[in-house]
Structures are given as C-alpha cells and as structure tokens.
Design an enzyme around this catalytic site. Structure first.
Site, PDB file in Angstrom:
ATOM      1  N   ASP A  83      15.878  -0.855  12.303  1.00  0.00           N
ATOM      2  CA  ASP A  83      15.005   0.274  12.642  1.00  0.00           C
ATOM      3  C   ASP A  83      15.765   1.411  13.335  1.00  0.00           C
ATOM      4  O   ASP A  83      15.246   2.090  14.225  1.00  0.00           O
ATOM      5  CB  ASP A  83      13.806  -0.193  13.494  1.00  0.00           C
ATOM      6  CG  ASP A  83      12.930  -1.168  12.724  1.00  0.00           C
ATOM      7  OD1 ASP A  83      12.842  -1.044  11.493  1.00  0.00           O
ATOM      8  OD2 ASP A  83      12.334  -2.066  13.351  1.00  0.00           O
ATOM      9  N   GLU A 126       1.185   6.908   6.782  1.00  0.00           N
ATOM     10  CA  GLU A 126       2.350   6.459   6.012  1.00  0.00           C
ATOM     11  C   GLU A 126       2.179   6.840   4.546  1.00  0.00           C
ATOM     12  O   GLU A 126       3.112   7.278   3.879  1.00  0.00           O
ATOM     13  CB  GLU A 126       2.520   4.938   6.127  1.00  0.00           C
ATOM     14  CG  GLU A 126       2.820   4.454   7.531  1.00  0.00           C
ATOM     15  CD  GLU A 126       3.104   2.960   7.584  1.00  0.00           C
ATOM     16  OE1 GLU A 126       3.700   2.415   6.651  1.00  0.00           O
ATOM     17  OE2 GLU A 126       2.710   2.328   8.593  1.00  0.00           O
ATOM     18  N   THR A 154       0.832  -1.210   0.000  1.00  0.00           N
ATOM     19  CA  THR A 154       0.000   0.000   0.000  1.00  0.00           C
ATOM     20  C   THR A 154       0.868   1.262   0.000  1.00  0.00           C
ATOM     21  O   THR A 154       0.486   2.271  -0.595  1.00  0.00           O
ATOM     22  CB  THR A 154      -0.986   0.030   1.189  1.00  0.00           C
ATOM     23  OG1 THR A 154      -0.258   0.047   2.407  1.00  0.00           O
ATOM     24  CG2 THR A 154      -1.935  -1.155   1.145  1.00  0.00           C
ATOM     25  N   ASN A 155       2.023   1.195   0.635  1.00  0.00           N
ATOM     26  CA  ASN A 155       2.934   2.353   0.545  1.00  0.00           C
ATOM     27  C   ASN A 155       3.453   2.518  -0.871  1.00  0.00           C
ATOM     28  O   ASN A 155       3.559   3.638  -1.379  1.00  0.00           O
ATOM     29  CB  ASN A 155       4.105   2.192   1.521  1.00  0.00           C
ATOM     30  CG  ASN A 155       3.736   2.625   2.919  1.00  0.00           C
ATOM     31  OD1 ASN A 155       3.577   3.808   3.192  1.00  0.00           O
ATOM     32  ND2 ASN A 155       3.557   1.657   3.814  1.00  0.00           N
ATOM     33  N   ASN A 176      13.742   3.904   5.090  1.00  0.00           N
ATOM     34  CA  ASN A 176      12.747   2.916   5.496  1.00  0.00           C
ATOM     35  C   ASN A 176      11.591   3.636   6.166  1.00  0.00           C
ATOM     36  O   ASN A 176      11.763   4.716   6.719  1.00  0.00           O
ATOM     37  CB  ASN A 176      13.391   1.940   6.498  1.00  0.00           C
ATOM     38  CG  ASN A 176      12.422   0.873   6.987  1.00  0.00           C
ATOM     39  OD1 ASN A 176      11.688   0.292   6.193  1.00  0.00           O
ATOM     40  ND2 ASN A 176      12.409   0.616   8.285  1.00  0.00           N
ATOM     41  N   HIS A 188       8.722   2.899   9.134  1.00  0.00           N
ATOM     42  CA  HIS A 188       8.423   1.976  10.242  1.00  0.00           C
ATOM     43  C   HIS A 188       7.163   2.471  10.953  1.00  0.00           C
ATOM     44  O   HIS A 188       7.023   3.669  11.204  1.00  0.00           O
ATOM     45  CB  HIS A 188       9.606   1.927  11.214  1.00  0.00           C
ATOM     46  CG  HIS A 188       9.367   0.996  12.356  1.00  0.00           C
ATOM     47  ND1 HIS A 188       9.476  -0.375  12.228  1.00  0.00           N
ATOM     48  CD2 HIS A 188       8.992   1.215  13.644  1.00  0.00           C
ATOM     49  CE1 HIS A 188       9.189  -0.947  13.389  1.00  0.00           C
ATOM     50  NE2 HIS A 188       8.888   0.000  14.263  1.00  0.00           N
ATOM     51  N   MET A 199      10.803  -7.297   4.040  1.00  0.00           N
ATOM     52  CA  MET A 199      10.943  -8.086   5.260  1.00  0.00           C
ATOM     53  C   MET A 199      12.242  -8.893   5.346  1.00  0.00           C
ATOM     54  O   MET A 199      12.280  -9.922   6.004  1.00  0.00           O
ATOM     55  CB  MET A 199       9.727  -9.027   5.404  1.00  0.00           C
ATOM     56  CG  MET A 199       8.391  -8.313   5.410  1.00  0.00           C
ATOM     57  SD  MET A 199       8.295  -7.015   6.663  1.00  0.00           S
ATOM     58  CE  MET A 199       8.030  -8.024   8.101  1.00  0.00           C
TER      59      MET A 199
HETATM   60  C1  GRF Z   1       3.987  -0.695   6.787  1.00  0.00           C
HETATM   61  O1  GRF Z   1       3.283  -0.648   8.001  1.00  0.00           O
HETATM   62  C2  GRF Z   1       5.404  -0.199   6.976  1.00  0.00           C
HETATM   63  O2  GRF Z   1       5.497   0.800   7.954  1.00  0.00           O
HETATM   64  C3  GRF Z   1       6.118  -1.432   7.429  1.00  0.00           C
HETATM   65  O3  GRF Z   1       5.551  -2.474   6.677  1.00  0.00           O
HETATM   66  C4  GRF Z   1       4.220  -2.127   6.312  1.00  0.00           C
HETATM   67  C5  GRF Z   1       4.119  -2.245   4.833  1.00  0.00           C
HETATM   68  O4  GRF Z   1       2.811  -2.098   4.382  1.00  0.00           O
HETATM   69  N1  GRF Z   1       7.534  -1.301   7.265  1.00  0.00           N
HETATM   70  P1  GRF Z   1       2.495  -2.053   2.824  1.00  0.00           P
HETATM   71  O5  GRF Z   1       3.089  -3.325   2.214  1.00  0.00           O
HETATM   72  O6  GRF Z   1       3.126  -0.827   2.265  1.00  0.00           O
HETATM   73  O7  GRF Z   1       1.004  -2.048   2.730  1.00  0.00           O
END
Ligand code: GRF
Length: 217
Positions: A147, A176, A15-16, A109, A111, A92
C-alpha cells in the site's frame, strides 16, 4: 489511436472490475480490458469478466510452491495477451519486488482509505477506530512495500456517527467505482506522467473548496 491493453488482477467480488468493464464499453474509452486474472478459482469477478466477454485466466497460488513460480505463471499470461498495463482490483496476494519492478509505473492499485493512513487489510476498521471524520480511497502506483507508492488520485467521503465497517465500506466503494475508470482513462490518454515519485497531470480539473465534518449544528 490503439487502446491501452489492460489486465485487471482480482481475487473477489470484482465490483471495481465491473466499473471498468462498464466504462470500457464506451467506444471512445481509451483502454481495453484485455484480460482478467484471478488467483482464486471461484472469484465472482471471473463471472463478471465472462459476462462482459473478457478473457479470463485463473492462476491459483495454491498450485505453486513459491511466489516466484506463481508470478512466472502470471507473467506468462500477461505476455500471451500482450498486456501493457495492470490494475489491481481487490487482488489479495502480495507481489514480490521482482514482479513490481518488472511492471514499474505500469502497475496501480486501489486501496479503501486515504493513504498513507490505514494501510493493510482492515482499512475501514482502523479508520473508525481512529475517529477520523473523513475517509475515502486512493489509487497509487505500486511499489514493493504494501500500500505504498506515488499517489495518483483520491476520493473523500465523510465518516458518520453511526457508521460501521459495512456502511463506510459501501460509501467508499461507490467512489472507487467512479475513480478507477477515470484514472485508467487518464493513463491511457497519456495525461499522467511519473518522474521519480512525483506525478504530473495534463488537462485535468482539480477540486476546490473545503469539506468540514460535522459541517454545522
Ligand atoms: C476494494 O475495496 C478495493 O479498494 C480493495 O479491495 C476491494 C475490492 O472490491 N483493494 P471489489 O472486488 O472490486 O468489489
């Protein structure tokens, strides 16, 4: 001016990534999402990238015997697309010191907590367990420790009495999606500089006032 060529590294929903793709569709957005790299072959983020007409590559860590050979494969793709800057967005895999140092101050990054509180995989659970009244998200330059690294920007949300990990996570995720495109834009416009571990900004507005939670009776 040439657009900054950005790679987004993902492992999941993306989603980001979607927020970045949407922002970059504006012709005056100063960065181009030139590559989406996933270590998970069926990550939904890859579907989003393809729908946005963005080049994708899968580097499945399970196919590599160690982190260094996995990262060598990442580097090869990053070079092939002449990537200048990397945004981790739900990626991840832990990156080695060698990779982090190769991209020093060109690797950020996001977080889902107000760092330095609640590092790690269970940020929402840990925030709820600590009874904090605010949480949020942090964008930071990546350093070898997990982090960790100079904080660029944060967005704050209230934590409410009935929250669970899901409701708090959604509230933070919305922020985010606002913050990540903004920060990549500022970086691409050379409005953020890092000296040592200190960050300075040119031409930005700062928050004012205060938030209190609970706020009244
Ligand atoms: C987000 O909450 C980000 O802060 C963390 O992983 C999640 C990723 O979400 N690092 P998406 O895949 O962007 O929906």
């Amino acid at each position: 001016m040439a657009k900054l060529k950005v790679a987004v590294l993902v492992s999941g929903n993306g989603t980001n990534l979607q927020a970045l793709i949407d922002a970059a569709q504006d012709p005056i957005y100063p960065a181009k999402i030139a590559l989406v790299l996933s270590n998970v072959p069926n990550a939904y983020a890859l579907t989003r990238a393809k729908a946005g007409g963005i080049a994708t590559a899968v580097i499945d860590h399970k196919q590599y015997s160690d982190r260094l050979s996995f990262e060598a494969a990442l580097q090869k793709q990053l070079q092939a697309y002449e990537i200048e800057f990397i945004g981790l967005a739900g990626f991840m895999r832990l990156l080695t010191d060698s990779f982090v140092n190769a991209w020093f101050n060109r690797l950020i990054n996001i977080h889902p907590s107000l760092l330095p509180s609640f590092k790690g995989m269970n940020a929402h659970r840990d925030a709820l367990a600590a009874s904090v009244r605010f949480s949020g998200c942090t964008i930071h330059y990546v350093r070898p420790a997990v982090d960790d690294g100079p904080i660029i920007a944060q967005a704050v949300v209230p934590v409410l009495p009935d929250d669970n990990e899901n409701t708090l996570g959604k509230r933070i995720l919305k922020q985010e999606h606002h913050l990540y495109p903004l920060i990549i834009k500022l970086i691409a416009e050379n409005r953020i500089s890092v000296s040592g571990e200190q960050i300075t900004f040119k031409g930005v507005r700062w928050a004012s006032g205060a938030m209190v939670n609970p706020s009244s009776v």
